[in-house]
Design a protein around this motif. Structure first.
Motif, PDB file in Angstrom:
ATOM      1  N   MET A 241     -28.631  -4.563   1.322  1.00 51.35           N
ATOM      2  CA  MET A 241     -28.206  -3.967   2.703  1.00 51.35           C
ATOM      3  C   MET A 241     -28.816  -4.797   3.562  1.00 51.35           C
ATOM      4  SD  MET A 241     -25.708  -2.214   2.578  1.00 51.35           S
ATOM      5  CE  MET A 241     -24.910  -1.369   1.522  1.00 51.35           C
TER       6      MET A 241
ATOM      7  N   MET B 199     -27.199  -7.344   6.344  1.00 53.67           N
ATOM      8  CA  MET B 199     -27.418  -7.077   7.670  1.00 53.67           C
ATOM      9  C   MET B 199     -27.736  -8.372   8.352  1.00 53.67           C
ATOM     10  SD  MET B 199     -29.334  -3.621   8.569  1.00 53.67           S
ATOM     11  CE  MET B 199     -28.794  -3.410  10.070  1.00 53.67           C
ATOM     12  N   SER B 200     -28.735  -8.974   7.813  1.00 50.29           N
ATOM     13  CA  SER B 200     -28.981 -10.220   8.479  1.00 50.29           C
ATOM     14  C   SER B 200     -27.892 -11.675   8.311  1.00 50.29           C
ATOM     15  CB  SER B 200     -30.394 -10.863   7.674  1.00 50.29           C
ATOM     16  OG  SER B 200     -31.439 -10.091   8.081  1.00 50.29           O
TER      17      SER B 200
ATOM     18  N   ILE C  45     -24.713  -9.441  10.467  1.00 52.14           N
ATOM     19  CA  ILE C  45     -24.830  -9.242  12.160  1.00 52.14           C
ATOM     20  C   ILE C  45     -25.480 -10.430  12.743  1.00 52.14           C
ATOM     21  CG2 ILE C  45     -25.952  -7.652  13.636  1.00 52.14           C
ATOM     22  CD1 ILE C  45     -25.807  -5.482  11.587  1.00 52.14           C
TER      23      ILE C  45
ATOM     24  N   GLN D 211     -31.135  -6.422  15.426  1.00 46.62           N
ATOM     25  CA  GLN D 211     -31.189  -5.418  14.051  1.00 46.62           C
ATOM     26  C   GLN D 211     -32.060  -4.428  13.934  1.00 46.62           C
ATOM     27  OE1 GLN D 211     -29.671  -9.507  11.949  1.00 46.62           O
ATOM     28  NE2 GLN D 211     -30.705  -8.098  10.555  1.00 46.62           N
TER      29      GLN D 211
ATOM     30  N   THR E 194     -30.243  -1.436  15.153  1.00 52.75           N
ATOM     31  CA  THR E 194     -29.432  -1.041  14.217  1.00 52.75           C
ATOM     32  C   THR E 194     -30.067  -0.394  13.152  1.00 52.75           C
ATOM     33  OG1 THR E 194     -28.340  -3.516  14.566  1.00 52.75           O
ATOM     34  CG2 THR E 194     -27.436  -1.954  12.932  1.00 52.75           C
TER      35      THR E 194
ATOM     36  N   THR F 118     -25.759  -2.300  19.375  1.00 49.92           N
ATOM     37  CA  THR F 118     -25.877  -3.365  18.871  1.00 49.92           C
ATOM     38  C   THR F 118     -25.161  -4.554  19.674  1.00 49.92           C
ATOM     39  OG1 THR F 118     -26.002  -2.409  16.620  1.00 49.92           O
ATOM     40  CG2 THR F 118     -25.655  -5.043  16.671  1.00 49.92           C
TER      41      THR F 118
ATOM     42  N   THR G 244     -23.086   2.761   5.645  1.00 49.83           N
ATOM     43  CA  THR G 244     -23.931   1.386   6.035  1.00 49.83           C
ATOM     44  C   THR G 244     -23.028   0.218   6.150  1.00 49.83           C
ATOM     45  OG1 THR G 244     -25.719   2.607   4.929  1.00 49.83           O
ATOM     46  CG2 THR G 244     -26.110   0.309   5.605  1.00 49.83           C
TER      47      THR G 244
ATOM     48  N   THR H  13     -20.886   0.185   9.205  1.00 46.71           N
ATOM     49  CA  THR H  13     -21.714  -0.193  10.459  1.00 46.71           C
ATOM     50  C   THR H  13     -22.236  -1.721  10.331  1.00 46.71           C
ATOM     51  OG1 THR H  13     -22.626   2.034  10.168  1.00 46.71           O
ATOM     52  CG2 THR H  13     -23.861   0.238  11.541  1.00 46.71           C
ATOM     53  N   ILE H  14     -22.522  -2.202   9.293  1.00 46.20           N
ATOM     54  CA  ILE H  14     -22.756  -3.591   9.192  1.00 46.20           C
ATOM     55  C   ILE H  14     -21.667  -4.537   9.584  1.00 46.20           C
ATOM     56  CG2 ILE H  14     -23.487  -5.474   7.728  1.00 46.20           C
ATOM     57  CD1 ILE H  14     -25.340  -3.496   6.336  1.00 46.20           C
TER      58      ILE H  14
ATOM     59  N   CYS I 160     -20.892  -4.114  13.509  1.00 47.17           N
ATOM     60  CA  CYS I 160     -21.930  -4.783  14.367  1.00 47.17           C
ATOM     61  C   CYS I 160     -21.519  -6.272  14.086  1.00 47.17           C
ATOM     62  CB  CYS I 160     -23.362  -4.474  13.833  1.00 47.17           C
ATOM     63  SG  CYS I 160     -23.820  -2.557  14.073  1.00 47.17           S
ATOM     64  N   GLY I 161     -21.393  -6.722  12.925  1.00 48.28           N
ATOM     65  CA  GLY I 161     -21.270  -8.185  12.609  1.00 48.28           C
ATOM     66  C   GLY I 161     -20.208  -8.577  13.350  1.00 48.28           C
TER      67      GLY I 161
END
Lengths: 238, 110
Positions: free
Chosen positions: A41, A45-46, A49, A55, A58, A75, B7, B10-11, B14-15
């Motif tokens: 995860m 995310m990195s 997003i 982050q 977030t 965000t 999760t 959400t990712i 946000c992305g």
């Protein structure tokens, strides 16, 4: 920096910034791990997003179990300064294809932006795709792999703050700011120092009323307005 | 909803919004041009945004009240700025910054 806009010069000029991104990326991975996120995860995310310091917010909202829409909105707001950065750098790629523009925009980050702005001072106002794309790719790969490393290291390191890694990104901005001020010939030196002092006052006062998610954006919008106004009344000496 | 789905969604959300913030200006400026006034305005973005990112780390926010000074970050900024002036090398600057803050935290025991 030199006037060459090649992949080689981009690698040479971007590498010194890698350490800054490594530090904050590892710190992010550690924080994500502490908030209960798996390395997968943290990696996603990195990679998806790609929001740098956004982050961290977030993650804290995720850990608090906030509604998805409010996390997305927060965000977006923290990261919305990217709109200004993209607007500033996009005109240099106007004659490039749409695909090139989208690709540059997709991987643009504060650091490659600042490097690009710095580079303009050495290239008579030119930027090209190979140079900025290389700077972007290095920043992206560093960020994603550093986050993953941090996520994996999380099992072994408690209390990451004590290493001062979270200061890496601030130190990088201090460095990039200084390099920009001494290299930028388009703005008078004293005018730049004055605008920076004005930004300090705006940041201090802004903290009283502006939520932290919007602070940098609002301060930048007002700071640039004051900068333009100051330039208009500034004695013409150069 | 499972934690996994929560999760992931959400990712992805946000992305999408962070990607649009970066890409839309590029797409729009292919079609439209910015006036001289706007370009002059944007000329100030680099120094103002980098200063704002720096200065916002020097204070701790208390909404509705004056911010307090974040002393460790403020003190660490000294050697960092000095190393910028002396070395003009980002790698050196970042290392000096991180080591300074690490030492300060070690000394004050935070």
């Amino acid at each position: 920096m030199n006037a060459e806009l090649t992949i080689k010069s981009a690698i040479h000029e971007t590498l010194p910034t890698v350490f800054g991104y490594l530090g904050i990326g590892i710190a992010f991975g550690l924080v994500g791990h502490a908030a209960g996120l798996s390395p997968l995860m943290i990696f996603l995310m990195s990679a998806i997003i790609y929001g740098g310091s956004a982050q961290f917010i977030t993650v804290s909202l995720l850990a608090a179990g906030s509604p998805i829409l409010s996390i997305v909105a927060a965000t977006f707001l923290i990261n919305s300064r990217m709109i200004l950065l993209s607007l500033t750098i996009a005109p240099y790629f106007k004659r490039k294809s749409l695909a090139d523009n989208i690709f540059i925009g997709t991987l643009l980050t504060d650091e490659s932006f600042a490097l690009g702005m710095n580079k303009l001072n050495y290239t008579a106002g030119e930027l090209n795709f190979p140079w900025l794309n290389t700077a972007n790719l290095i920043a992206y790969l560093t960020w994603v792999s550093a986050s993953l490393i941090g996520g994996l290291l999380g099992n072994f390191i408690q209390n990451p703050e004590r290493f001062g890694l979270d200061f890496a990104i601030v130190a990088m901005f201090i460095g990039l700011l200084y390099l920009q001020v001494i290299a930028d010939k388009s703005l008078n030196y004293l005018l730049q120092i004055t605008v920076i002092a004005v930004t300090l006052v705006l940041t201090y006062l802004g903290m009283i009323i502006i939520p932290s998610s919007l602070l940098v954006l609002v301060v930048t919008i007002i700071g640039c307005l004051l900068g333009v106004s100051l330039k208009k009344i500034w004695p013409q000496t150069h | 909803m499972s934690t996994f789905n929560y999760t992931i969604l959400t990712i992805l959300g946000c992305g999408l919004v962070t990607w649009l913030s970066r890409v839309l200006p590029f797409v729009l400026l292919k079609k439209f041009s910015l006036s001289e006034t706007v370009l002059e305005y944007l000329n100030f973005v680099p120094i103002v945004i980098m200063s704002a990112l720096w200065f916002s780390s020097l204070f701790t926010q208390h909404l509705g009240h004056l911010p307090t000074i974040n002393w460790p970050n403020l003190i660490a900024s000294g050697p960092t700025l000095l190393s910028a002036i002396l070395s003009k090398n980002l790698l050196v600057i970042v290392i000096v910054g991180v080591v300074s803050l690490g030492l300060i935290r070690l000394i004050i025991g935070a």
